[in-house]
Design a protein around this motif. Structure first.
Motif, PDB file in Angstrom:
ATOM      1  N   SER A   1       0.844  -1.196   0.000  1.00  0.00           N
ATOM      2  CA  SER A   1       0.000   0.000   0.000  1.00  0.00           C
ATOM      3  C   SER A   1       0.878   1.244   0.000  1.00  0.00           C
ATOM      4  N   THR A   2       0.292   2.339  -0.360  1.00  0.00           N
ATOM      5  CA  THR A   2       1.032   3.593  -0.438  1.00  0.00           C
ATOM      6  C   THR A   2       1.645   3.959   0.911  1.00  0.00           C
ATOM      7  N   GLU A   3       0.901   3.729   1.988  1.00  0.00           N
ATOM      8  CA  GLU A   3       1.407   4.062   3.322  1.00  0.00           C
ATOM      9  C   GLU A   3       2.673   3.279   3.646  1.00  0.00           C
ATOM     10  N   VAL A   4       2.669   1.985   3.341  1.00  0.00           N
ATOM     11  CA  VAL A   4       3.829   1.137   3.627  1.00  0.00           C
ATOM     12  C   VAL A   4       5.013   1.571   2.772  1.00  0.00           C
ATOM     13  N   GLN A   5       4.770   1.832   1.489  1.00  0.00           N
ATOM     14  CA  GLN A   5       5.857   2.244   0.604  1.00  0.00           C
ATOM     15  C   GLN A   5       6.484   3.556   1.066  1.00  0.00           C
ATOM     16  N   VAL A   6       5.648   4.522   1.448  1.00  0.00           N
ATOM     17  CA  VAL A   6       6.159   5.817   1.895  1.00  0.00           C
ATOM     18  C   VAL A   6       6.938   5.652   3.203  1.00  0.00           C
ATOM     19  N   ALA A   7       6.447   4.826   4.108  1.00  0.00           N
ATOM     20  CA  ALA A   7       7.138   4.617   5.385  1.00  0.00           C
ATOM     21  C   ALA A   7       8.505   3.967   5.161  1.00  0.00           C
TER      22      ALA A   7
ATOM     23  N   LEU B   1      19.741   8.817  -3.059  1.00  0.00           N
ATOM     24  CA  LEU B   1      18.919   9.582  -2.125  1.00  0.00           C
ATOM     25  C   LEU B   1      17.924  10.454  -2.877  1.00  0.00           C
ATOM     26  N   LEU B   2      18.379  11.134  -3.908  1.00  0.00           N
ATOM     27  CA  LEU B   2      17.481  11.992  -4.685  1.00  0.00           C
ATOM     28  C   LEU B   2      16.391  11.183  -5.387  1.00  0.00           C
ATOM     29  N   LYS B   3      16.722   9.997  -5.865  1.00  0.00           N
ATOM     30  CA  LYS B   3      15.715   9.135  -6.504  1.00  0.00           C
ATOM     31  C   LYS B   3      14.660   8.695  -5.506  1.00  0.00           C
ATOM     32  N   LYS B   4      15.090   8.332  -4.308  1.00  0.00           N
ATOM     33  CA  LYS B   4      14.143   7.915  -3.268  1.00  0.00           C
ATOM     34  C   LYS B   4      13.251   9.071  -2.841  1.00  0.00           C
ATOM     35  N   ILE B   5      13.810  10.269  -2.745  1.00  0.00           N
ATOM     36  CA  ILE B   5      13.011  11.439  -2.386  1.00  0.00           C
ATOM     37  C   ILE B   5      11.966  11.718  -3.460  1.00  0.00           C
ATOM     38  N   GLY B   6      12.353  11.616  -4.717  1.00  0.00           N
ATOM     39  CA  GLY B   6      11.411  11.817  -5.815  1.00  0.00           C
ATOM     40  C   GLY B   6      10.307  10.780  -5.833  1.00  0.00           C
ATOM     41  N   HIS B   7      10.666   9.526  -5.574  1.00  0.00           N
ATOM     42  CA  HIS B   7       9.671   8.451  -5.531  1.00  0.00           C
ATOM     43  C   HIS B   7       8.676   8.679  -4.399  1.00  0.00           C
ATOM     44  N   ARG B   8       9.184   9.060  -3.227  1.00  0.00           N
ATOM     45  CA  ARG B   8       8.304   9.340  -2.093  1.00  0.00           C
ATOM     46  C   ARG B   8       7.396  10.521  -2.393  1.00  0.00           C
ATOM     47  N   ARG B   9       7.927  11.549  -3.018  1.00  0.00           N
ATOM     48  CA  ARG B   9       7.131  12.728  -3.368  1.00  0.00           C
ATOM     49  C   ARG B   9       5.983  12.341  -4.299  1.00  0.00           C
ATOM     50  N   ASN B  10       6.259  11.498  -5.283  1.00  0.00           N
ATOM     51  CA  ASN B  10       5.215  11.056  -6.205  1.00  0.00           C
ATOM     52  C   ASN B  10       4.144  10.231  -5.491  1.00  0.00           C
ATOM     53  N   LEU B  11       4.557   9.347  -4.597  1.00  0.00           N
ATOM     54  CA  LEU B  11       3.594   8.542  -3.838  1.00  0.00           C
ATOM     55  C   LEU B  11       2.735   9.417  -2.933  1.00  0.00           C
ATOM     56  N   LEU B  12       3.347  10.414  -2.302  1.00  0.00           N
ATOM     57  CA  LEU B  12       2.584  11.316  -1.437  1.00  0.00           C
ATOM     58  C   LEU B  12       1.598  12.150  -2.255  1.00  0.00           C
TER      59      LEU B  12
ATOM     60  N   ASP C   1      -3.990  13.268  -3.717  1.00  0.00           N
ATOM     61  CA  ASP C   1      -5.017  13.447  -4.747  1.00  0.00           C
ATOM     62  C   ASP C   1      -6.180  12.481  -4.577  1.00  0.00           C
ATOM     63  N   ASN C   2      -5.921  11.282  -4.042  1.00  0.00           N
ATOM     64  CA  ASN C   2      -6.960  10.260  -3.967  1.00  0.00           C
ATOM     65  C   ASN C   2      -7.645  10.144  -2.616  1.00  0.00           C
ATOM     66  N   ASP C   3      -6.937  10.401  -1.519  1.00  0.00           N
ATOM     67  CA  ASP C   3      -7.544  10.288  -0.190  1.00  0.00           C
ATOM     68  C   ASP C   3      -6.809  11.213   0.775  1.00  0.00           C
ATOM     69  N   ILE C   4      -7.326  12.414   0.915  1.00  0.00           N
ATOM     70  CA  ILE C   4      -6.662  13.456   1.702  1.00  0.00           C
ATOM     71  C   ILE C   4      -6.562  13.073   3.182  1.00  0.00           C
ATOM     72  N   ASN C   5      -7.538  12.339   3.705  1.00  0.00           N
ATOM     73  CA  ASN C   5      -7.500  11.953   5.119  1.00  0.00           C
ATOM     74  C   ASN C   5      -6.379  10.966   5.406  1.00  0.00           C
ATOM     75  N   ARG C   6      -6.189   9.976   4.526  1.00  0.00           N
ATOM     76  CA  ARG C   6      -5.082   9.033   4.684  1.00  0.00           C
ATOM     77  C   ARG C   6      -3.748   9.760   4.548  1.00  0.00           C
ATOM     78  N   TYR C   7      -3.681  10.721   3.639  1.00  0.00           N
ATOM     79  CA  TYR C   7      -2.478  11.519   3.442  1.00  0.00           C
ATOM     80  C   TYR C   7      -2.123  12.290   4.714  1.00  0.00           C
ATOM     81  N   ARG C   8      -3.084  12.983   5.270  1.00  0.00           N
ATOM     82  CA  ARG C   8      -2.833  13.775   6.480  1.00  0.00           C
ATOM     83  C   ARG C   8      -2.427  12.894   7.654  1.00  0.00           C
TER      84      ARG C   8
END
Length: 89
Positions: A24-30, A56-67, A72-79
């Motif tokens: 899930s997006t949460e697990v990937q971002v964590a 490091l820059l690639k990982k930051i970019g990947h996390r930014r895209n996932l966030l 865009d899809n679920d603001i409550n899960r994002y917050r």
């Protein structure tokens, strides 16, 4: 530098949305946040290691895209995720 299996499993259990959830997006971002924090500490000690800097820059970019996707899809899960990870957004 890499996350140990036990640490990775602990992160997955903590941020999983359901039983057996590993993608899930949460697990990937964590997991990416943990990697980013570890690489940041590594870069503080080894400032001339340019290969790690690129990773490091690639990982930051990947996390930014996932966030952005999560926002865009679920603001409550994002917050909730931002608050749990302590990210400044």
């Amino acid at each position: 530098m890499a996350i140990s299996k036990t640490e990775k499993n602990d992160i997955i259990k903590k941020y999983a949305t359901h039983e057996g959830d590993t993608g899930s997006t949460e697990v990937q971002v964590a997991l990416l946040t943990t990697d980013i924090n570890n690489l940041t500490d590594h870069m503080k000690n080894h400032s001339h290691d340019h290969h790690s800097y690129v990773g490091l820059l690639k990982k930051i970019g990947h996390r930014r895209n996932l966030l952005r996707y999560l926002k865009d899809n679920d603001i409550n899960r994002y917050r909730d995720l931002i608050k749990r990870l302590g990210l400044r957004r």
